[in-house]
Design a protein around this motif. Structure first.
Motif, PDB file in Angstrom:
ATOM      1  N   ARG A  78     -62.435 -83.717 -86.082  1.00 18.26           N
ATOM      2  CA  ARG A  78     -63.515 -84.560 -86.636  1.00 18.26           C
ATOM      3  C   ARG A  78     -63.612 -84.370 -88.145  1.00 18.26           C
ATOM      4  O   ARG A  78     -63.746 -85.339 -88.898  1.00 18.26           O
ATOM      5  CB  ARG A  78     -64.842 -84.199 -85.955  1.00 18.26           C
ATOM      6  CG  ARG A  78     -66.047 -84.904 -86.523  1.00 18.26           C
ATOM      7  CD  ARG A  78     -66.077 -86.342 -86.115  1.00 18.26           C
ATOM      8  NE  ARG A  78     -67.331 -86.924 -86.579  1.00 18.26           N
ATOM      9  CZ  ARG A  78     -67.446 -88.154 -87.024  1.00 18.26           C
ATOM     10  NH1 ARG A  78     -66.408 -88.952 -87.025  1.00 18.26           N
ATOM     11  NH2 ARG A  78     -68.597 -88.609 -87.440  1.00 18.26           N
ATOM     12  N   HIS A  79     -63.544 -83.120 -88.594  1.00 14.98           N
ATOM     13  CA  HIS A  79     -63.595 -82.828 -90.030  1.00 14.98           C
ATOM     14  C   HIS A  79     -62.424 -83.495 -90.754  1.00 14.98           C
ATOM     15  O   HIS A  79     -62.601 -84.094 -91.825  1.00 14.98           O
ATOM     16  CB  HIS A  79     -63.578 -81.315 -90.253  1.00 14.98           C
ATOM     17  CG  HIS A  79     -63.527 -80.919 -91.686  1.00 14.98           C
ATOM     18  ND1 HIS A  79     -64.528 -81.215 -92.585  1.00 14.98           N
ATOM     19  CD2 HIS A  79     -62.586 -80.244 -92.389  1.00 14.98           C
ATOM     20  CE1 HIS A  79     -64.207 -80.737 -93.773  1.00 14.98           C
ATOM     21  NE2 HIS A  79     -63.034 -80.153 -93.687  1.00 14.98           N
ATOM     22  N   LYS A 152     -69.250 -76.620 -89.611  1.00 17.51           N
ATOM     23  CA  LYS A 152     -69.332 -76.455 -88.158  1.00 17.51           C
ATOM     24  C   LYS A 152     -67.983 -76.046 -87.577  1.00 17.51           C
ATOM     25  O   LYS A 152     -67.917 -75.184 -86.696  1.00 17.51           O
ATOM     26  CB  LYS A 152     -69.829 -77.743 -87.508  1.00 17.51           C
ATOM     27  CG  LYS A 152     -71.305 -77.983 -87.732  1.00 17.51           C
ATOM     28  CD  LYS A 152     -71.754 -79.296 -87.139  1.00 17.51           C
ATOM     29  CE  LYS A 152     -73.237 -79.501 -87.420  1.00 17.51           C
ATOM     30  NZ  LYS A 152     -73.685 -80.844 -87.083  1.00 17.51           N
ATOM     31  N   ALA A 153     -66.911 -76.652 -88.072  1.00 15.89           N
ATOM     32  CA  ALA A 153     -65.581 -76.308 -87.574  1.00 15.89           C
ATOM     33  C   ALA A 153     -65.225 -74.863 -87.913  1.00 15.89           C
ATOM     34  O   ALA A 153     -64.621 -74.158 -87.101  1.00 15.89           O
ATOM     35  CB  ALA A 153     -64.539 -77.261 -88.164  1.00 15.89           C
ATOM     36  N   HIS A 156     -68.542 -72.356 -86.116  1.00 14.59           N
ATOM     37  CA  HIS A 156     -69.200 -72.575 -84.822  1.00 14.59           C
ATOM     38  C   HIS A 156     -69.092 -71.393 -83.856  1.00 14.59           C
ATOM     39  O   HIS A 156     -69.975 -71.200 -83.045  1.00 14.59           O
ATOM     40  CB  HIS A 156     -68.716 -73.871 -84.170  1.00 14.59           C
ATOM     41  CG  HIS A 156     -67.334 -73.807 -83.597  1.00 14.59           C
ATOM     42  ND1 HIS A 156     -66.211 -73.917 -84.384  1.00 14.59           N
ATOM     43  CD2 HIS A 156     -66.895 -73.637 -82.334  1.00 14.59           C
ATOM     44  CE1 HIS A 156     -65.138 -73.823 -83.625  1.00 14.59           C
ATOM     45  NE2 HIS A 156     -65.517 -73.653 -82.383  1.00 14.59           N
ATOM     46  N   ASP A 157     -68.062 -70.595 -83.932  1.00 15.24           N
ATOM     47  CA  ASP A 157     -67.964 -69.449 -83.026  1.00 15.24           C
ATOM     48  C   ASP A 157     -67.613 -68.165 -83.787  1.00 15.24           C
ATOM     49  O   ASP A 157     -67.074 -67.230 -83.218  1.00 15.24           O
ATOM     50  CB  ASP A 157     -66.949 -69.708 -81.915  1.00 15.24           C
ATOM     51  CG  ASP A 157     -65.542 -69.928 -82.449  1.00 15.24           C
ATOM     52  OD1 ASP A 157     -65.360 -69.958 -83.682  1.00 15.24           O
ATOM     53  OD2 ASP A 157     -64.618 -70.068 -81.630  1.00 15.24           O
ATOM     54  N   ALA A 158     -67.970 -68.106 -85.048  1.00 15.15           N
ATOM     55  CA  ALA A 158     -67.553 -66.987 -85.886  1.00 15.15           C
ATOM     56  C   ALA A 158     -68.678 -66.004 -86.209  1.00 15.15           C
ATOM     57  O   ALA A 158     -68.498 -65.134 -87.037  1.00 15.15           O
ATOM     58  CB  ALA A 158     -66.943 -67.527 -87.181  1.00 15.15           C
ATOM     59  N   TYR A 159     -69.821 -66.144 -85.581  1.00 16.23           N
ATOM     60  CA  TYR A 159     -70.923 -65.225 -85.855  1.00 16.23           C
ATOM     61  C   TYR A 159     -71.789 -65.089 -84.614  1.00 16.23           C
ATOM     62  O   TYR A 159     -71.734 -65.911 -83.706  1.00 16.23           O
ATOM     63  CB  TYR A 159     -71.764 -65.702 -87.040  1.00 16.23           C
ATOM     64  CG  TYR A 159     -72.547 -66.953 -86.764  1.00 16.23           C
ATOM     65  CD1 TYR A 159     -73.872 -66.884 -86.366  1.00 16.23           C
ATOM     66  CD2 TYR A 159     -71.970 -68.214 -86.899  1.00 16.23           C
ATOM     67  CE1 TYR A 159     -74.592 -68.034 -86.082  1.00 16.23           C
ATOM     68  CE2 TYR A 159     -72.685 -69.365 -86.624  1.00 16.23           C
ATOM     69  CZ  TYR A 159     -73.992 -69.265 -86.213  1.00 16.23           C
ATOM     70  OH  TYR A 159     -74.707 -70.393 -85.935  1.00 16.23           O
ATOM     71  N   SER A 160     -72.587 -64.042 -84.613  1.00 15.59           N
ATOM     72  CA  SER A 160     -73.503 -63.791 -83.498  1.00 15.59           C
ATOM     73  C   SER A 160     -74.871 -64.358 -83.854  1.00 15.59           C
ATOM     74  O   SER A 160     -75.348 -64.193 -84.986  1.00 15.59           O
ATOM     75  CB  SER A 160     -73.615 -62.285 -83.244  1.00 15.59           C
ATOM     76  OG  SER A 160     -74.608 -62.026 -82.282  1.00 15.59           O
TER      77      SER A 160
END
Length: 171
Positions: A78-79, A152-153, A156-160
């Motif tokens: 998307r980016h 977001k790309a 999105h899953d790089a932090y708690s």
């Protein structure tokens, strides 16, 4: 250009675009709506727009390289799709900046003096002003959308979402 000092060039070059496109848009609208500003900015306006325009394909090229070196997912795609749409906006900013600069050069310094394109004519100023505002808003909104999708790309899953209790942040 794909790497700068060991880092993907895209993550550095993107800052040039994020700063120069909105700055160019602001300068363009100011110059289009205020002829004195157009004369004061002089050739700096189209030069700024040219640098912003040149930065877009450099950043896009570096982003395409980076895309091939990260895991592909829907957010990255998307980016990438959004990023491909910025060049026409940057080209529009440059073209209008050249028109505003040229008209500002040709306009009389004082109302009522002769010479050049009738920049001070209300219909011309309205049309050019509306075009400048429309392209500027479109370019800035597009930069925002591209940046938001890139963030977001990347994150999105790089932090708690909860604190990790590290020694520096806890009580």
């Amino acid at each position: 250009m794909t790497l700068i000092n060991g880092l993907p060039a895209h993550v550095l070059l993107v800052h040039v675009v994020v700063v120069l496109i909105p700055l160019t848009a602001l300068a363009l609208v100011t110059a289009a709506l205020w002829p004195r500003a157009a004369r004061r900015l002089g050739p700096l306006l189209p030069l700024l727009a040219l640098v912003a325009l040149a930065a877009v394909p450099l950043t896009t090229h570096a982003g395409e390289w980076l895309e091939r070196h990260v895991e592909s997912d829907a957010l990255v795609r998307r980016h990438t799709e959004l990023g491909d749409g910025l060049l026409p906006w940057a080209l529009g900013l440059f073209a209008l900046a050249a028109v505003v600069w040229w008209a500002g050069r040709r306009a009389p310094a004082e109302p009522g003096q002769g010479g050049g394109l009738s920049w001070s004519g209300l219909p011309v100023r309205i049309v050019v002003g509306v075009l400048c505002v429309a392209v500027s808003v479109g370019a800035v909104v597009d930069v925002y959308r591209i940046g938001d999708s890139g963030a977001k790309a990347a994150w999105h899953d790089a932090y708690s979402k909860t604190a990790t209790g590290s020694e520096h942040g806890g009580s």
